[in-house]
Design an enzyme around this catalytic site. Structure first.
Site, PDB file in Angstrom:
ATOM      1  CE1 TYR A 141      12.243   6.719 -56.988  1.00  0.00           C
ATOM      2  CE2 TYR A 141      13.648   8.652 -57.253  1.00  0.00           C
ATOM      3  CZ  TYR A 141      12.568   7.887 -57.662  1.00  0.00           C
ATOM      4  OH  TYR A 141      11.827   8.272 -58.751  1.00  0.00           O
ATOM      5  NE  ARG A 148      11.260   2.926 -62.387  1.00  0.00           N
ATOM      6  CZ  ARG A 148      10.541   3.862 -61.769  1.00  0.00           C
ATOM      7  NH1 ARG A 148       9.291   3.599 -61.369  1.00  0.00           N
ATOM      8  NH2 ARG A 148      11.055   5.054 -61.524  1.00  0.00           N
ATOM      9  CE1 TYR A 200      11.215  15.090 -63.456  1.00  0.00           C
ATOM     10  CE2 TYR A 200      11.860  13.444 -61.856  1.00  0.00           C
ATOM     11  CZ  TYR A 200      10.945  14.356 -62.330  1.00  0.00           C
ATOM     12  OH  TYR A 200       9.760  14.531 -61.655  1.00  0.00           O
ATOM     13  NE  ARG A 213       5.824  13.874 -64.588  1.00  0.00           N
ATOM     14  CZ  ARG A 213       6.676  13.972 -63.573  1.00  0.00           C
ATOM     15  NH1 ARG A 213       6.428  13.357 -62.422  1.00  0.00           N
ATOM     16  NH2 ARG A 213       7.783  14.648 -63.710  1.00  0.00           N
ATOM     17  CD  GLU A 320       4.744  10.775 -54.758  1.00  0.00           C
ATOM     18  OE1 GLU A 320       5.930  11.060 -54.441  1.00  0.00           O
ATOM     19  OE2 GLU A 320       4.435   9.711 -55.292  1.00  0.00           O
TER      20      GLU A 320
HETATM   21  C1  3EB Z   1       8.347  13.081 -59.130  1.00  0.00           C
HETATM   22  O1  3EB Z   1       7.497  13.724 -59.738  1.00  0.00           O
HETATM   23  C2  3EB Z   1       7.974  12.540 -57.797  1.00  0.00           C
HETATM   24  O2  3EB Z   1      10.015   6.729 -59.581  1.00  0.00           O
HETATM   25  O3  3EB Z   1       8.183   5.621 -59.969  1.00  0.00           O
HETATM   26  C3  3EB Z   1       6.433  10.009 -58.399  1.00  0.00           C
HETATM   27  C4  3EB Z   1       5.835   8.871 -58.971  1.00  0.00           C
HETATM   28  C5  3EB Z   1       7.792  10.025 -58.183  1.00  0.00           C
HETATM   29  C6  3EB Z   1       6.601   7.776 -59.348  1.00  0.00           C
HETATM   30  C7  3EB Z   1       8.785   6.638 -59.593  1.00  0.00           C
HETATM   31  C8  3EB Z   1       8.551   8.902 -58.568  1.00  0.00           C
HETATM   32  C9  3EB Z   1       7.970   7.796 -59.147  1.00  0.00           C
HETATM   33  O4  3EB Z   1       9.479  12.880 -59.590  1.00  0.00           O
HETATM   34  C10 3EB Z   1       8.461  11.184 -57.543  1.00  0.00           C
END
Ligand code: 3EB
Length: 330
Positions: A141, A148, A200, A213, A320
């Site tokens: 991941y 990306r 992050y 989001r 999720e």
């Molecule tokens: C998170 O909130 C959960 O890397 O494209 C959610 C949706 C998550 C998309 C991505 C990762 C991705 O971090 C993980």
């Protein structure tokens, strides 16, 4: 932009595999969950190989006008005057150097979007086999995220142009990316309860994940909110470890925060109706399926629910959800 109708049809994937359905010229995409069987080489048929745990596994995206579709190199696409839907599938053998392969894949897609004139990313779905394989920064991941990032992030102002996204682990090998892009941009929505993924901190990997989001799309006749994969993350931390149902309730609070934020940004209290919701559940937590479905029906009344078995990108999370909502335009 004219509204795109997408719906989960009430028939099973199994039937579809056995009884091919004619796709007319208004179909932009037909996403088959659980399906691995060949379905001709129609570029609009997208096979997501996650096991279906509950619900109708077909997501059909249709256009109000006829679409033009085809293959452009390895990429399948279908487009109308306003949006382009596409897919790219990489076999496992192409993923040995994951970061490089993902970088190349996202570059290819970005070039396709520019060439066809749909430069605005709206939504992506990413299904990566063995997503949690590898330790620390070598995890698949994190390699995916780095590739990306190198392809679509890093330029000045990139944070304002990121698509909503889902990234889930599969078991069949390879990487499937399917995506929606527009001639014009949507409105990126962030969650006030969460640190934006693109901010992050370092502990989650060498690069931050390049997604928003949610994406608010202003169709001509209604608003649509495409909510990203949403986990039990508050701030930037995973919450309720080992308690899947409490995780699900946190997911729901996060999704509700996004509809509220979308209304705030619109400046009107939009009446959001949940239309569809997908639950991604780790195989190790399959026993929570019924309770999870009940929870979702309670909090997203009227929404269709599709439950899929899949791995979450953080190893400490059991599940999720993703969702889409519509609201009338005043
Ligand atoms: C998170 O909130 C959960 O890397 O494209 C959610 C949706 C998550 C998309 C991505 C990762 C991705 O971090 C993980």
């Amino acid at each position: 932009m004219q509204s795109v109708k997408h719906s989960s049809r009430p028939y099973g994937v199994q039937q579809l595999q056995n009884r091919p359905v004619k796709l007319d010229d208004t179909v932009l995409a037909c996403v088959l969950h659980g399906a691995t069987a060949a379905y001709g080489d129609d570029p609009r048929v997208i096979a997501v190989d996650l096991p279906v745990l509950h619900g109708a596994g077909v997501e059909l995206w249709t256009s109000p006008s006829a679409v033009h579709f085809g293959w452009d190199g390895e990429l399948g696409f279908a487009k109308n005057d306003e949006i382009l839907f596409g897919q790219l599938h990489l076999k496992e053998t192409a993923l040995a150097a994951t970061e490089t392969a993902v970088h190349r894949a996202y570059r290819q897609i970005d070039e396709l979007l520019s060439r066809h004139g749909y430069p605005h990313w709206l939504r992506t779905w990413n299904f990566l086999s063995d997503i949690n394989q590898g330790a620390g920064d070598n995890e698949r991941y994190r390699q995916f995220v780095a590739g990306r990032y190198r392809a679509i992030a890093g330029d000045t102002g990139f944070e304002k142009q990121l698509p909503a996204a889902t990234a889930i682990g599969s078991q069949q090998g390879g990487l499937l990316i399917y995506f929606l892009a527009g001639r014009s941009a949507g409105w990126q929505i962030e969650n006030p309860r969460q640190v934006s993924a693109f901010r992050y901190p370092r502990q989650y990997g060498p690069r931050s994940p390049s997604f928003s989001r949610a994406m608010l799309v202003p169709w001509a006749d209604q608003w649509e909110l495409l909510v990203s994969g949403t986990a039990s993350v508050v701030g930037h931390e995973s919450l309720h470890l080992g308690e899947p149902m409490r995780q699900l309730e946190e997911c729901v609070r996060n999704v509700e925060a996004l509809t509220a934020e979308a209304s705030r940004i619109l400046g009107v209290g939009a009446a959001w109706t949940p239309q569809g919701c997908k639950l991604y559940l780790r195989a190790s937590h399959a026993g929570e399926l019924d309770a999870a479905r009940q929870c979702l029906s309670r909090h997203l009344p009227g929404s269709k629910i599709l439950a899929l078995q899949g791995d979450i990108c953080r190893t400490d999370l059991a599940l999720e959800i993703e969702a889409y909502y519509t609201a009338p335009r005043p």
